[in-house]
Design a protein around this motif. Structure first.
Motif, short mmCIF file in Angstrom:
data_model
loop_
_atom_site.label_atom_id
_atom_site.label_comp_id
_atom_site.label_asym_id
_atom_site.label_seq_id
_atom_site.Cartn_x
_atom_site.Cartn_y
_atom_site.Cartn_z
N TRP A 62 83.53 22.79 61.57
CA TRP A 62 82.22 23.15 61.02
C TRP A 62 81.91 22.27 59.83
O TRP A 62 82.79 21.70 59.20
CB TRP A 62 82.18 24.61 60.60
CG TRP A 62 83.27 24.96 59.65
CD1 TRP A 62 83.34 24.67 58.31
CD2 TRP A 62 84.50 25.58 59.98
NE1 TRP A 62 84.52 25.12 57.80
CE2 TRP A 62 85.25 25.67 58.80
CE3 TRP A 62 85.03 26.08 61.17
CZ2 TRP A 62 86.52 26.25 58.77
CZ3 TRP A 62 86.27 26.65 61.13
CH2 TRP A 62 87.00 26.73 59.94
N LEU B 172 74.60 25.61 58.70
CA LEU B 172 75.96 25.37 59.17
C LEU B 172 75.90 24.71 60.54
O LEU B 172 75.11 25.11 61.39
CB LEU B 172 76.69 26.71 59.25
CG LEU B 172 78.18 26.74 59.51
CD1 LEU B 172 78.94 26.06 58.37
CD2 LEU B 172 78.65 28.18 59.65
N ARG B 173 76.74 23.69 60.75
CA ARG B 173 76.87 23.06 62.07
C ARG B 173 78.26 23.35 62.59
O ARG B 173 79.25 23.13 61.89
CB ARG B 173 76.63 21.55 61.98
CG ARG B 173 75.19 21.21 61.67
CD ARG B 173 74.97 19.72 61.53
NE ARG B 173 75.08 18.98 62.75
CZ ARG B 173 74.11 18.82 63.65
NH1 ARG B 173 72.95 19.41 63.45
NH2 ARG B 173 74.28 18.10 64.72
N LEU B 174 78.32 23.82 63.83
CA LEU B 174 79.59 24.20 64.44
C LEU B 174 79.87 23.32 65.65
O LEU B 174 78.99 23.12 66.49
CB LEU B 174 79.54 25.66 64.92
CG LEU B 174 79.13 26.70 63.89
CD1 LEU B 174 78.93 28.04 64.57
CD2 LEU B 174 80.18 26.80 62.81
N LEU C 90 79.35 30.29 56.28
CA LEU C 90 80.75 29.87 56.37
C LEU C 90 81.69 31.02 55.98
O LEU C 90 82.72 31.22 56.61
CB LEU C 90 81.00 28.65 55.49
CG LEU C 90 82.40 28.06 55.53
CD1 LEU C 90 82.82 27.72 56.95
CD2 LEU C 90 82.48 26.83 54.64
#
Length: 104
Positions: free
Chosen positions: A4, A11-13, A94
């Motif tokens: 992440w 947030l990028r997962l 997060l």
């Protein structure tokens, strides 16, 4: 490389999705052969007509306690490895993710 990334938008997962996985769940973190880490996710839906992607978006929204409209598939619509973008406060998102995966 972590599974992440916090961004100004949220947030990028990085996710490895298993369709027809028997249940909808996150199964932890997996290290790929190239050294990247991804979150392992499984959904009951089949990988046809975007059903598995829609189920993944619903799962992430539910687990992170955000509206589905705040979760989008940023990359990997037809691949097993996907990038999912979640809009909101990246640090709060997060923290919620880390609560779901206490082994981190």
């Amino acid at each position: 490389m972590a599974a992440w990334t916090t961004t100004p938008e949220g947030l990028r997962l990085a996710i490895r999705l298993t369709p027809r996985g028997g249940r909808d769940a996150l199964d932890g973190i997996e290290a790929l052969a190239d050294g990247r880490e991804v979150l392992k996710a499984r959904v009951r839906a089949a990988p046809s007509e975007g059903e598995a992607n829609a189920a993944l978006i619903a799962l992430i929204a539910k687990l992170l306690n955000v509206a589905r409209s705040h979760v989008e598939l940023a990359a990997g619509a037809t691949a097993r490895l996907k990038i999912v973008a979640v809009s909101g406060d990246g640090e709060i998102l997060l923290a919620r993710l880390r609560q779901l995966l206490p082994a981190l």
